[in-house]
Design a protein around this motif. Structure first.
Motif, PDB file in Angstrom:
ATOM      1  N   LEU A 147       0.852  -1.188   0.000  1.00  0.00           N
ATOM      2  CA  LEU A 147       0.000   0.000   0.000  1.00  0.00           C
ATOM      3  C   LEU A 147       0.887   1.238   0.000  1.00  0.00           C
ATOM      4  O   LEU A 147       1.590   1.519   0.966  1.00  0.00           O
ATOM      5  N   GLU A 148       0.851   1.971  -1.115  1.00  0.00           N
ATOM      6  CA  GLU A 148       1.679   3.169  -1.249  1.00  0.00           C
ATOM      7  C   GLU A 148       0.818   4.415  -1.149  1.00  0.00           C
ATOM      8  O   GLU A 148      -0.227   4.514  -1.799  1.00  0.00           O
ATOM      9  N   TYR A 149       1.250   5.355  -0.316  1.00  0.00           N
ATOM     10  CA  TYR A 149       0.488   6.586  -0.150  1.00  0.00           C
ATOM     11  C   TYR A 149       1.381   7.709   0.349  1.00  0.00           C
ATOM     12  O   TYR A 149       2.520   7.472   0.741  1.00  0.00           O
ATOM     13  N   VAL A 150       0.879   8.908   0.281  1.00  0.00           N
ATOM     14  CA  VAL A 150       1.561  10.175   0.575  1.00  0.00           C
ATOM     15  C   VAL A 150       2.597  10.473  -0.520  1.00  0.00           C
ATOM     16  O   VAL A 150       2.363  11.268  -1.417  1.00  0.00           O
ATOM     17  N   SER A 151       3.777   9.844  -0.439  1.00  0.00           N
ATOM     18  CA  SER A 151       4.808   9.920  -1.485  1.00  0.00           C
ATOM     19  C   SER A 151       5.012  11.338  -2.026  1.00  0.00           C
ATOM     20  O   SER A 151       5.073  11.556  -3.233  1.00  0.00           O
ATOM     21  N   SER A 152       5.126  12.298  -1.136  1.00  0.00           N
ATOM     22  CA  SER A 152       5.370  13.683  -1.533  1.00  0.00           C
ATOM     23  C   SER A 152       6.839  13.880  -1.898  1.00  0.00           C
ATOM     24  O   SER A 152       7.727  13.240  -1.329  1.00  0.00           O
ATOM     25  N   ASN A 153       7.083  14.788  -2.852  1.00  0.00           N
ATOM     26  CA  ASN A 153       8.472  15.122  -3.184  1.00  0.00           C
ATOM     27  C   ASN A 153       9.190  15.643  -1.941  1.00  0.00           C
ATOM     28  O   ASN A 153       8.626  16.439  -1.175  1.00  0.00           O
ATOM     29  N   PRO A 154      10.443  15.257  -1.742  1.00  0.00           N
ATOM     30  CA  PRO A 154      11.188  15.708  -0.555  1.00  0.00           C
ATOM     31  C   PRO A 154      11.778  17.100  -0.755  1.00  0.00           C
ATOM     32  O   PRO A 154      12.975  17.330  -0.545  1.00  0.00           O
ATOM     33  N   THR A 155      10.921  18.041  -1.162  1.00  0.00           N
ATOM     34  CA  THR A 155      11.393  19.395  -1.462  1.00  0.00           C
ATOM     35  C   THR A 155      10.629  20.455  -0.668  1.00  0.00           C
ATOM     36  O   THR A 155      10.706  21.633  -0.986  1.00  0.00           O
ATOM     37  N   GLY A 156       9.880  20.008   0.341  1.00  0.00           N
ATOM     38  CA  GLY A 156       9.132  20.951   1.153  1.00  0.00           C
ATOM     39  C   GLY A 156       8.341  20.240   2.230  1.00  0.00           C
ATOM     40  O   GLY A 156       8.294  19.007   2.277  1.00  0.00           O
ATOM     41  N   SER A 157       7.727  21.024   3.088  1.00  0.00           N
ATOM     42  CA  SER A 157       6.920  20.452   4.164  1.00  0.00           C
ATOM     43  C   SER A 157       5.657  19.810   3.596  1.00  0.00           C
ATOM     44  O   SER A 157       5.166  20.189   2.535  1.00  0.00           O
ATOM     45  N   GLY A 221      12.875  29.288  -7.844  1.00  0.00           N
ATOM     46  CA  GLY A 221      13.352  28.374  -6.817  1.00  0.00           C
ATOM     47  C   GLY A 221      12.335  28.157  -5.707  1.00  0.00           C
ATOM     48  O   GLY A 221      11.296  28.818  -5.641  1.00  0.00           O
ATOM     49  N   TYR A 222      12.668  27.244  -4.822  1.00  0.00           N
ATOM     50  CA  TYR A 222      11.791  26.921  -3.695  1.00  0.00           C
ATOM     51  C   TYR A 222      11.877  28.021  -2.637  1.00  0.00           C
ATOM     52  O   TYR A 222      12.839  28.797  -2.609  1.00  0.00           O
ATOM     53  N   PRO A 223      10.858  28.136  -1.768  1.00  0.00           N
ATOM     54  CA  PRO A 223      10.852  29.191  -0.740  1.00  0.00           C
ATOM     55  C   PRO A 223      12.139  29.179   0.077  1.00  0.00           C
ATOM     56  O   PRO A 223      12.566  28.131   0.572  1.00  0.00           O
ATOM     57  N   LYS A 224      12.734  30.349   0.221  1.00  0.00           N
ATOM     58  CA  LYS A 224      14.020  30.436   0.919  1.00  0.00           C
ATOM     59  C   LYS A 224      13.914  29.997   2.375  1.00  0.00           C
ATOM     60  O   LYS A 224      14.888  29.475   2.941  1.00  0.00           O
ATOM     61  N   LYS A 225      12.743  30.198   2.985  1.00  0.00           N
ATOM     62  CA  LYS A 225      12.576  29.806   4.372  1.00  0.00           C
ATOM     63  C   LYS A 225      12.781  28.304   4.546  1.00  0.00           C
ATOM     64  O   LYS A 225      13.463  27.850   5.474  1.00  0.00           O
ATOM     65  N   ILE A 264      17.727  15.138   5.049  1.00  0.00           N
ATOM     66  CA  ILE A 264      17.134  16.060   6.027  1.00  0.00           C
ATOM     67  C   ILE A 264      15.636  16.216   5.762  1.00  0.00           C
ATOM     68  O   ILE A 264      14.815  16.187   6.693  1.00  0.00           O
ATOM     69  N   MET A 265      15.272  16.360   4.489  1.00  0.00           N
ATOM     70  CA  MET A 265      13.861  16.536   4.152  1.00  0.00           C
ATOM     71  C   MET A 265      13.054  15.274   4.463  1.00  0.00           C
ATOM     72  O   MET A 265      11.916  15.364   4.947  1.00  0.00           O
ATOM     73  N   ILE A 266      13.639  14.120   4.199  1.00  0.00           N
ATOM     74  CA  ILE A 266      12.937  12.868   4.507  1.00  0.00           C
ATOM     75  C   ILE A 266      12.727  12.738   6.008  1.00  0.00           C
ATOM     76  O   ILE A 266      11.652  12.327   6.470  1.00  0.00           O
ATOM     77  N   GLU A 267      13.738  13.109   6.783  1.00  0.00           N
ATOM     78  CA  GLU A 267      13.615  13.040   8.238  1.00  0.00           C
ATOM     79  C   GLU A 267      12.533  13.994   8.729  1.00  0.00           C
ATOM     80  O   GLU A 267      11.769  13.673   9.646  1.00  0.00           O
ATOM     81  N   ASP A 268      12.444  15.169   8.094  1.00  0.00           N
ATOM     82  CA  ASP A 268      11.402  16.130   8.455  1.00  0.00           C
ATOM     83  C   ASP A 268      10.013  15.565   8.133  1.00  0.00           C
ATOM     84  O   ASP A 268       9.069  15.700   8.926  1.00  0.00           O
ATOM     85  N   ILE A 269       9.891  14.922   6.988  1.00  0.00           N
ATOM     86  CA  ILE A 269       8.617  14.304   6.596  1.00  0.00           C
ATOM     87  C   ILE A 269       8.254  13.187   7.570  1.00  0.00           C
ATOM     88  O   ILE A 269       7.105  13.072   8.009  1.00  0.00           O
ATOM     89  N   VAL A 413       1.938  29.002   3.350  1.00  0.00           N
ATOM     90  CA  VAL A 413       1.272  27.717   3.522  1.00  0.00           C
ATOM     91  C   VAL A 413       0.984  27.436   4.984  1.00  0.00           C
ATOM     92  O   VAL A 413       1.817  27.705   5.854  1.00  0.00           O
ATOM     93  N   TYR A 414      -0.218  26.931   5.223  1.00  0.00           N
ATOM     94  CA  TYR A 414      -0.572  26.380   6.529  1.00  0.00           C
ATOM     95  C   TYR A 414      -0.264  24.893   6.418  1.00  0.00           C
ATOM     96  O   TYR A 414      -0.955  24.154   5.728  1.00  0.00           O
ATOM     97  N   THR A 415       0.801  24.455   7.054  1.00  0.00           N
ATOM     98  CA  THR A 415       1.303  23.106   6.825  1.00  0.00           C
ATOM     99  C   THR A 415       0.592  22.066   7.685  1.00  0.00           C
ATOM    100  O   THR A 415      -0.149  22.389   8.620  1.00  0.00           O
ATOM    101  N   LEU A 416       0.833  20.818   7.354  1.00  0.00           N
ATOM    102  CA  LEU A 416       0.289  19.714   8.140  1.00  0.00           C
ATOM    103  C   LEU A 416       0.789  19.772   9.570  1.00  0.00           C
ATOM    104  O   LEU A 416       0.035  19.527  10.515  1.00  0.00           O
ATOM    105  N   SER A 417       2.059  20.098   9.731  1.00  0.00           N
ATOM    106  CA  SER A 417       2.616  20.213  11.080  1.00  0.00           C
ATOM    107  C   SER A 417       1.899  21.301  11.882  1.00  0.00           C
ATOM    108  O   SER A 417       1.628  21.136  13.076  1.00  0.00           O
ATOM    109  N   ASP A 418       1.557  22.415  11.215  1.00  0.00           N
ATOM    110  CA  ASP A 418       0.802  23.491  11.871  1.00  0.00           C
ATOM    111  C   ASP A 418      -0.550  22.977  12.355  1.00  0.00           C
ATOM    112  O   ASP A 418      -0.996  23.284  13.468  1.00  0.00           O
TER     113      ASP A 418
END
Length: 584
Positions: A147-157, A221-225, A264-269, A413-418
């Protein structure tokens, strides 16, 4: 509770094998018995189609009985007979079932009936016997599901939509497992291709600034933050370790910087998903598909099998021959693979790992993937593997009556973590799993934070807390030995229903295994939410109108009933993935 269809297909596409637990699937068992009766009819009719359109489930109005079926209405046209005449024959069949009574016919041809009280009470014994395993069955027969799901690119929250698929995928996996499947939860990490290269280029620019070198930041480019958060961690952990000298100029080792950035991005995800109780068994990296000359090996095989051809300098896959809208490019004119090339290699990889079913949960913008994935499986002759592709709909976050704007690329963005931080894990999991995949949803933050009966997760958890308060009251204010009165001490044979509410509660208890089975068959995790909400509703009514402790002491029958309710609440909460508070 959702009405049941008599179904011939399980999630795998094959006939369900209920195994030794068919006895607890009350409605499913009666469905099967009705289908068997219909198969004996002598008329030449398309029995499969007829059975697929017949329902047997709870009527919308409980005054008609416990269960109802439209079988006579469905059979009327193919049999060329009056539905009321057909209903008379089916009525005789149902009257012969040992579980049923009070069978009656309602115009224009519905057949309504009740379950016998002694059958309902006897069925409660299964809860006592199975306890935390009550509701589970063996229909999956240990078949392996990826079962594969989420699978977001590791380029942001992760955004809110990822959260919905994360929860629903997790609950669906729990349902698969409760039905006897061997499930592996998989996250596909898109760490190969242009988006990753662009993200790492953004990291490179900010990283080099730490050493006094200004590099123009990509306009798109991606958001500098987000990027700075990654770069700061790289700089803190590694200092100048990624610096190299290229033609006398200071630059970076891009390969090493890319690896560190993606890690780092994968760990954040992972951390974000973990906050809402979503864990994966497998984190599969797209880049692994291109290691050890795997891409060349797959291309050679596709060429040998006649599945690819060259045209206008590109390599094309013959997907149209196998049901897709068109043939698709897998190698561009510049020699680089497309996303579809990765899709082909990925499905081959999963097949080589021995999975019997490949299940995908995809976002609303992935409708085009359905035909191409099915065409790929067909072209590759993966006939022994079943594909389950679920397309979900969008989520809108509402706060103060207004929709919150979300745009990950623009950094606003209002993120999932938020969201998790604001409303908590339980609310996130319950709200995200309360609707079907194909239903767009509004996540009302204000409602999710309410401590009232209007908040559905509060409402169902409050039922558990109330039961705990009754137990606490008995322990502290009576001589009754509540700690010795466990499920194993309940004497079902001496129980009787004092009120219709108690009978309704008992029915909901014994229907729970059907919800687990149907939720799996229909890929509908929300069946569990609906059922536990209905059970909580009946319990709250019971709590407000009847007493477990009265002037004569503790009512053992009612105490037994609420302990059984508690067991179903706990089993439901485990599938949904929410806590069972003792006090609220």
């Amino acid at each position: 509770m959702a009405e049941r269809l008599i179904r011939n297909e399980q999630v795998t596409g094959s006939s369900p094998v209920i195994g030794s637990r068919e006895d607890i699937l009350i409605i499913t068992k009666l469905n099967k018995r009705l289908a068997s009766y219909i198969k004996t009819l002598p008329a030449k009719i398309d029995r499969r189609r007829v059975i697929e359109n017949i329902t047997l489930g709870e009527p919308n109005n409980p005054k008609f009985g416990d269960l109802s079926t439209n079988a006579a209405l469905v059979l009327s046209k193919p049999l060329r007979k009056s539905p009321l005449d057909i209903a008379e024959d089916i009525k005789k069949e149902i009257e012969g079932w040992e579980e049923t009574e009070k069978v009656n016919i309602a115009k224009p041809g519905f057949i309504n009936f009740n379950l016998k009280d002694n059958f309902i009470l006897s069925s409660l014994k299964e809860v006592i016997k199975d306890k935390e395993d009550y509701g589970k069955n063996n229909s999956g027969n240990s078949l392996s599901i990826n079962l594969e799901y989420v699978s977001s690119n590791p380029t942001g929250s992760l955004h809110i939509g990822h959260g919905r698929w994360g929860v629903m995928g997790d609950v669906l996996a729990n349902l698969y497992m409760a039905n006897g499947y061997d499930v592996k939860r998989e996250y596909y990490v898109n760490d190969y291709g242009t988006q990753v290269k662009k993200f790492v280029e953004c990291v490179r620019c900010i990283y080099l600034k730490n050493f006094g070198k200004d590099v123009d930041y990509p306009e798109d480019g991606y958001p500098k933050k987000t990027v700075k958060k990654v770069t700061d961690k790289i700089f803190t952990d590694n200092g100048n370790a990624f610096l190299v000298s290229l033609d006398g100029n200071t630059d970076v080792n891009l390969a090493e910087l890319e690896k560190a950035s993606i890690d780092i991005m994968i760990e954040d995800i992972k951390n974000t998903l973990s906050q809402m109780g979503v864990e994966f068994d497998i984190w599969f990296r797209e880049s692994a598909l291109y290691q050890n000359d795997n891409c060349r090996r797959i291309l050679d095989k596709l060429k040998k099998d006649g599945l690819i051809y060259k045209k206008n300098g590109a390599v094309w896959f013959k997907s149209k021959e196998y049901g897709d809208d068109k043939d698709r490019v897998i190698i561009r004119t510049d020699g680089l693979p497309t996303y579809f090339a990765s899709d082909i290699m990925y499905i081959i990889n999963k097949a080589e790992r021995g999975f019997g079913t490949l299940a995908y949960i995809l976002g609303a913008d992935h409708h085009g993937y359905v035909k191409r994935l099915k065409a790929t499986a067909k072209a590759l002759n993966l006939n022994k593997i079943s594909l389950v592709i679920i397309i979900g709909q969008l989520v809108r976050i509402v706060k103060g009556g207004k929709s919150l704007k979300m745009s990950r690329r623009k950094g606003k963005v209002y993120t999932l973590s938020d969201l998790i931080e604001e409303v908590g894990k339980d609310a996130v999991r319950y709200f995200f799993s309360v609707n079907s995949f194909d239903t767009p949803m509004d996540f009302d933050i204000d409602l999710a934070k309410q401590k009232s009966n209007q908040n559905p997760v509060y409402y169902v958890q409050y039922a558990h807390a109330r039961i705990e308060s009754i137990i606490k009251n008995i322990r502290e204010n009576t001589d009754f030995d509540i700690d010795s009165f466990t499920l194993d001490n309940i004497d079902i044979d001496n129980l009787r229903f004092e009120t219709e509410t108690e009978r309704n509660i008992a029915k909901l208890i014994i229907y729970f295994p059907d919800e687990i089975y149907d939720g799996c068959v229909n890929n509908s995790p929300y069946f569990i939410n609906q059922h536990v909400y209905n059970l909580a509703s009946e319990f709250h009514y019971f709590y407000n109108h009847y007493r477990v402790i009265d002037e004569s002491g503790v009512n053992r029958g009612r105490l037994a009933l609420i302990l059984l309710v508690k067991r179903i609440l706990l089993n439901s909460f485990k599938i949904i993935g929410i806590s069972a508070p003792k006090k609220m």
